[in-house]
Design a protein around this motif. Structure first.
Motif, PDB file in Angstrom:
ATOM      1  N   MET A   1      19.124  14.201 -37.110  1.00 22.48           N
ATOM      2  CA  MET A   1      20.496  14.332 -36.618  1.00 22.48           C
ATOM      3  C   MET A   1      21.403  13.381 -37.402  1.00 22.48           C
ATOM      4  SD  MET A   1      21.883  13.935 -32.709  1.00 22.48           S
ATOM      5  CE  MET A   1      23.593  14.208 -32.316  1.00 22.48           C
ATOM      6  N   LEU A   2      22.624  13.796 -37.653  1.00 18.19           N
ATOM      7  CA  LEU A   2      23.571  13.004 -38.429  1.00 18.19           C
ATOM      8  C   LEU A   2      24.678  12.492 -37.518  1.00 18.19           C
ATOM      9  CD1 LEU A   2      24.613  12.013 -41.212  1.00 18.19           C
ATOM     10  CD2 LEU A   2      25.875  14.173 -41.372  1.00 18.19           C
ATOM     11  N   VAL A  90      22.961   4.514 -35.322  1.00 14.93           N
ATOM     12  CA  VAL A  90      21.556   4.758 -35.012  1.00 14.93           C
ATOM     13  C   VAL A  90      21.405   5.324 -33.601  1.00 14.93           C
ATOM     14  CG1 VAL A  90      19.357   3.601 -34.545  1.00 14.93           C
ATOM     15  CG2 VAL A  90      20.633   3.078 -36.647  1.00 14.93           C
ATOM     16  N   LEU A  91      22.121   4.758 -32.652  1.00 15.19           N
ATOM     17  CA  LEU A  91      22.040   5.242 -31.262  1.00 15.19           C
ATOM     18  C   LEU A  91      22.602   6.657 -31.138  1.00 15.19           C
ATOM     19  CD1 LEU A  91      23.109   1.975 -29.383  1.00 15.19           C
ATOM     20  CD2 LEU A  91      20.805   2.923 -29.571  1.00 15.19           C
ATOM     21  N   ALA A  92      23.696   6.928 -31.876  1.00 16.09           N
ATOM     22  CA  ALA A  92      24.264   8.272 -31.806  1.00 16.09           C
ATOM     23  C   ALA A  92      23.338   9.291 -32.465  1.00 16.09           C
ATOM     24  CB  ALA A  92      25.635   8.291 -32.485  1.00 16.09           C
ATOM     25  N   ALA A  93      22.716   8.906 -33.580  1.00 20.20           N
ATOM     26  CA  ALA A  93      21.812   9.825 -34.271  1.00 20.20           C
ATOM     27  C   ALA A  93      20.553  10.105 -33.461  1.00 20.20           C
ATOM     28  CB  ALA A  93      21.440   9.251 -35.636  1.00 20.20           C
ATOM     29  N   THR A  94      20.167   9.172 -32.609  1.00 20.91           N
ATOM     30  CA  THR A  94      18.991   9.376 -31.743  1.00 20.91           C
ATOM     31  C   THR A  94      19.383   9.831 -30.346  1.00 20.91           C
ATOM     32  OG1 THR A  94      19.028   6.996 -31.227  1.00 20.91           O
ATOM     33  CG2 THR A  94      17.587   7.719 -33.023  1.00 20.91           C
ATOM     34  N   ASP A  95      20.627  10.306 -30.220  1.00 23.30           N
ATOM     35  CA  ASP A  95      21.110  10.908 -28.971  1.00 23.30           C
ATOM     36  C   ASP A  95      21.134   9.927 -27.801  1.00 23.30           C
ATOM     37  OD1 ASP A  95      22.280  13.046 -27.729  1.00 23.30           O
ATOM     38  OD2 ASP A  95      20.400  13.852 -26.938  1.00 23.30           O
ATOM     39  N   GLN A  96      21.503   8.674 -28.088  1.00 18.87           N
ATOM     40  CA  GLN A  96      21.618   7.672 -27.017  1.00 18.87           C
ATOM     41  C   GLN A  96      23.072   7.264 -26.782  1.00 18.87           C
ATOM     42  OE1 GLN A  96      18.303   4.609 -27.017  1.00 18.87           O
ATOM     43  NE2 GLN A  96      18.134   5.372 -29.137  1.00 18.87           N
ATOM     44  N   VAL A  97      23.977   7.847 -27.572  1.00 26.77           N
ATOM     45  CA  VAL A  97      25.409   7.611 -27.427  1.00 26.77           C
ATOM     46  C   VAL A  97      26.107   8.936 -27.659  1.00 26.77           C
ATOM     47  CG1 VAL A  97      27.424   6.564 -28.549  1.00 26.77           C
ATOM     48  CG2 VAL A  97      25.451   5.158 -28.049  1.00 26.77           C
ATOM     49  N   LEU A  99      28.468  11.593 -29.136  1.00 23.91           N
ATOM     50  CA  LEU A  99      29.205  11.646 -30.401  1.00 23.91           C
ATOM     51  C   LEU A  99      30.704  11.720 -30.194  1.00 23.91           C
ATOM     52  CD1 LEU A  99      26.960  14.065 -32.527  1.00 23.91           C
ATOM     53  CD2 LEU A  99      27.301  11.615 -32.873  1.00 23.91           C
ATOM     54  N   GLU A 100      31.138  12.410 -29.133  1.00 26.60           N
ATOM     55  CA  GLU A 100      32.577  12.563 -28.907  1.00 26.60           C
ATOM     56  C   GLU A 100      33.256  11.233 -28.597  1.00 26.60           C
ATOM     57  OE1 GLU A 100      30.327  13.706 -25.139  1.00 26.60           O
ATOM     58  OE2 GLU A 100      30.209  14.125 -27.292  1.00 26.60           O
ATOM     59  N   ALA A 101      32.480  10.238 -28.146  1.00 28.96           N
ATOM     60  CA  ALA A 101      33.065   8.928 -27.837  1.00 28.96           C
ATOM     61  C   ALA A 101      33.357   8.122 -29.096  1.00 28.96           C
ATOM     62  CB  ALA A 101      32.134   8.143 -26.922  1.00 28.96           C
ATOM     63  N   LEU A 102      32.854   8.580 -30.234  1.00 29.06           N
ATOM     64  CA  LEU A 102      33.045   7.837 -31.485  1.00 29.06           C
ATOM     65  C   LEU A 102      34.282   8.266 -32.265  1.00 29.06           C
ATOM     66  CD1 LEU A 102      29.337   7.883 -32.766  1.00 29.06           C
ATOM     67  CD2 LEU A 102      30.410   6.354 -31.100  1.00 29.06           C
ATOM     68  N   ALA A 103      34.875   9.386 -31.899  1.00 26.24           N
ATOM     69  CA  ALA A 103      36.034   9.906 -32.624  1.00 26.24           C
ATOM     70  C   ALA A 103      37.231   8.966 -32.471  1.00 26.24           C
ATOM     71  CB  ALA A 103      36.384  11.297 -32.120  1.00 26.24           C
ATOM     72  N   GLY A 104      37.871   8.645 -33.588  1.00 23.48           N
ATOM     73  CA  GLY A 104      39.069   7.798 -33.559  1.00 23.48           C
ATOM     74  C   GLY A 104      38.803   6.359 -33.205  1.00 23.48           C
ATOM     75  N   ALA A 105      37.561   5.906 -33.331  1.00 23.48           N
ATOM     76  CA  ALA A 105      37.207   4.532 -32.970  1.00 23.48           C
ATOM     77  C   ALA A 105      36.610   3.823 -34.178  1.00 23.48           C
ATOM     78  CB  ALA A 105      36.229   4.513 -31.808  1.00 23.48           C
ATOM     79  N   MET A 106      36.812   2.505 -34.232  1.00 24.90           N
ATOM     80  CA  MET A 106      36.242   1.663 -35.282  1.00 24.90           C
ATOM     81  C   MET A 106      35.412   0.577 -34.618  1.00 24.90           C
ATOM     82  SD  MET A 106      38.228  -0.519 -38.267  1.00 24.90           S
ATOM     83  CE  MET A 106      38.734   0.919 -39.197  1.00 24.90           C
ATOM     84  N   PHE A 107      34.255   0.270 -35.200  1.00 25.79           N
ATOM     85  CA  PHE A 107      33.330  -0.699 -34.624  1.00 25.79           C
ATOM     86  C   PHE A 107      33.104  -1.820 -35.633  1.00 25.79           C
ATOM     87  CE2 PHE A 107      32.616   3.380 -32.700  1.00 25.79           C
ATOM     88  CZ  PHE A 107      32.358   3.119 -31.360  1.00 25.79           C
ATOM     89  N   VAL A 166      27.213   0.539 -24.860  1.00 26.73           N
ATOM     90  CA  VAL A 166      26.632   1.849 -24.574  1.00 26.73           C
ATOM     91  C   VAL A 166      27.055   2.339 -23.189  1.00 26.73           C
ATOM     92  CG1 VAL A 166      24.466   3.092 -24.210  1.00 26.73           C
ATOM     93  CG2 VAL A 166      24.694   1.516 -26.137  1.00 26.73           C
ATOM     94  N   GLU A 167      27.054   1.450 -22.218  1.00 27.44           N
ATOM     95  CA  GLU A 167      27.486   1.828 -20.867  1.00 27.44           C
ATOM     96  C   GLU A 167      28.957   2.232 -20.867  1.00 27.44           C
ATOM     97  OE1 GLU A 167      26.485  -1.681 -18.664  1.00 27.44           O
ATOM     98  OE2 GLU A 167      24.550  -0.865 -18.026  1.00 27.44           O
ATOM     99  N   HIS A 168      29.768   1.560 -21.663  1.00 24.66           N
ATOM    100  CA  HIS A 168      31.187   1.910 -21.754  1.00 24.66           C
ATOM    101  C   HIS A 168      31.373   3.276 -22.400  1.00 24.66           C
ATOM    102  CE1 HIS A 168      35.495   1.614 -22.730  1.00 24.66           C
ATOM    103  NE2 HIS A 168      35.150   1.986 -23.965  1.00 24.66           N
ATOM    104  N   LEU A 169      30.633   3.538 -23.473  1.00 26.19           N
ATOM    105  CA  LEU A 169      30.786   4.820 -24.172  1.00 26.19           C
ATOM    106  C   LEU A 169      30.340   5.991 -23.305  1.00 26.19           C
ATOM    107  CD1 LEU A 169      29.577   3.812 -27.765  1.00 26.19           C
ATOM    108  CD2 LEU A 169      31.930   4.118 -26.968  1.00 26.19           C
TER     109      LEU A 169
END
Length: 510
Positions: A1-2, A90-97, A99-107, A166-169
């Motif tokens: 998964m990407l 890594v968490l998003a690629a392993t389906d632990q976060v 993906l839609e929560a990452l749009a428009g965000a910087m970490f 992760v809980e926030h996302l």
């Protein structure tokens, strides 16, 4: 998964978004974790920090194949600020976060092995870059949130740990954003450790010269025997400088954020005062290194660069000041590219008049020969002296003045006049981008420096008799404008011009 996550790189004083692309291969027979995209050692080591932080946050880290690409891949990546983005990828690629929560965000943030987030330098320029490139949210370590929140165009979320993020996302335990705002003003109190003008005995003409310099942002040379108070007066000068405007404060804070020199408050509200030792290298003064970092001329931006015993500095180090004094910026060129740093500072020099220090002293005789004195004074070259607006002699203080119990005018009273003069300049310059008279270009002089007929005649006579260069003439005009502003005069009179002329450094023997 990407999965794709946004991080940020620092390029000089600017942030540049970096896309962290994480590809997870669950079918990999041999476990691997590869980072590509020109990472340095600190970025490569994030593999182990991310692995430990994910496991110690009670999250799953499948021991399979991971490929992380930092795009654009042709830009070298430095610092540990990519840790958080890599971990989230890594968490998003392993389906632990989600993906839609990452749009428009910087970490942005460095990870400890237990999953806590640690401070990284440059949070403010990174927040500015996020806002410029359409990001609506920035996740940073809690200690960096107040600094990043100075850029109110982006929502800043302070994060304590990876598990908390992760809980926030997922929306189970939302984190409150850091409220944007400006820290309270420091008020009219003197900066810590700065002596009040009222406590300095005598030297009234030197205090007047420093008031003029502070009123227009001019460069000063203090010359006199040892122990007459040159260093004390120069350091006390920071107590009469005007407060930083909001735009100036953000400029200075961005520099100190990148240099990782912010302490105590997210927004610097007092003007910098830098006093490097005379053993400083050229790179330390001007900036540089394989990864160019700001030097003392940039760290003094909008403040004072004080060189005590300036004749003890390496002549080459002094000569590199000529270009920043003229251009108000410095460009550092390396094989990998060029970076430009701001360098609009007031240069304050202090020196003895000769090797023994007592040339011209009425009490103690000088033991130096004329050639020794000439060689000593020639350590300040003519071109550098030509860029100095004011030269002031600091004589020995008389004994009765040292014993007197009376106090002189306070720094607060002088600062009030300086602040009023700067306010007149800001009103005069409008939206031109100028902050002080010393910032004026040649094209601004005719517009803003209106001379009375007597002043024009006096300046013409002085140029002819003193054989002044065009640069010296322009600097006298700027200094005259400041003296007129301190006197609340719209035009420059002959008295204002005469006072400016008598401060002109003597360079005929150079």
């Amino acid at each position: 998964m990407l999965a794709m996550v946004h991080a940020c790189a620092l390029n000089g004083l600017d942030g540049q978004p970096v896309e962290v692309q994480v590809d997870f291969n669950p079918r990999a027979m041999i476990p691997s974790f590869t980072i590509v995209g020109l990472p340095d050692s600190a970025v490569k080591e994030s593999r182990e920090r991310v692995r430990a932080a994910v496991k110690n946050s009670r999250l799953n880290f499948p021991n399979k194949g991971y490929l992380v690409n930092l795009s654009p891949a042709d830009i070298p990546k430095h610092s540990t600020a990519y840790d958080l983005a890599v971990a989230v990828g890594v968490l998003a690629a392993t389906d632990q976060v989600p993906l839609e929560a990452l749009a428009g965000a910087m970490f942005v943030g460095e990870l400890s092995l237990d999953g806590r987030l640690r401070h990284v330098r440059g949070a403010m320029p990174m927040a500015y870059a996020a806002a410029q490139h359409g990001m609506h949210t920035l996740y940073v370590a809690a200690g960096d949130a107040a600094e990043a929140a100075l850029i109110d165009a982006v929502r800043v979320i302070p994060v304590e740990s990876l598990g908390e993020l992760v809980e926030h996302l997922y929306g189970s335990r939302p984190l409150a954003p850091c409220p944007p705002g400006v820290p309270p003003s420091p008020g009219d109190t003197l900066p810590e450790g700065v002596v009040d003008f009222a406590d300095i005995k005598g030297q009234e003409h030197v205090k007047r010269a420093l008031e003029i310099a502070a009123g227009g942002g001019h460069n000063v040379l203090l010359s006199g025997p040892p122990g007459t108070g040159k260093t004390l007066l120069a350091r006390a000068m920071s107590g009469i400088l005007p407060a930083l405007t909001r735009a100036e404060a953000l400029e200075v804070t961005r520099i100190y954020s990148v240099a990782d020199l912010l302490t105590g408050t997210p927004l610097l509200q007092t003007r910098p005062f830098r006093a490097p030792h005379h053993t400083i290298s050229t790179a330390g003064m001007i900036g540089g290194g394989s990864l160019p970092r700001p030097g003392e001329v940039t760290l003094s931006h909008r403040g004072i660069l004080f060189l005590d015993e300036c004749t003890e500095h390496n002549p080459r180090t002094l000569e590199v000041l000529r270009q920043p004094l003229e251009d108000k910026r410095v460009t550092i060129s390396r094989a990998k590219g060029s970076l430009t740093f701001p360098a609009n500072f007031m240069l304050v020099l202090a020196m003895n008049p000769c090797p023994c220090g007592y040339y011209g002293d009425p009490v103690k005789s000088c033991t130096c020969t004329p050639p020794m004195i000439a060689r000593y004074q020639a350590k300040l070259s003519g071109p550098l002296l030509d860029r100095i607006d004011m030269a002031c002699q600091v004589p020995r203080v008389e004994y009765d003045k040292l014993l007197s119990s009376g106090r002189g005018e306070s720094s607060a009273a002088v600062r009030a006049r300086v602040q009023a003069a700067r306010a007149r300049q800001l009103a005069r310059f409008g939206d031109s981008g100028l902050y002080a008279n010393a910032d004026m270009t040649v094209g601004d002089l005719e517009r803003f420096c209106v001379l009375s007929p007597e002043a024009r005649q006096l300046l013409e006579l002085s140029v002819r008799r003193m054989q002044l260069s065009a640069r010296a003439y322009h600097r006298i005009l700027k200094l005259s404008r400041t003296i007129a502003d301190l006197a609340d005069s719209a035009d420059i009179s002959a008295a204002h011009a005469a006072e400016a002329i008598q401060y002109r450094p003597k360079v005929e023997h150079r």
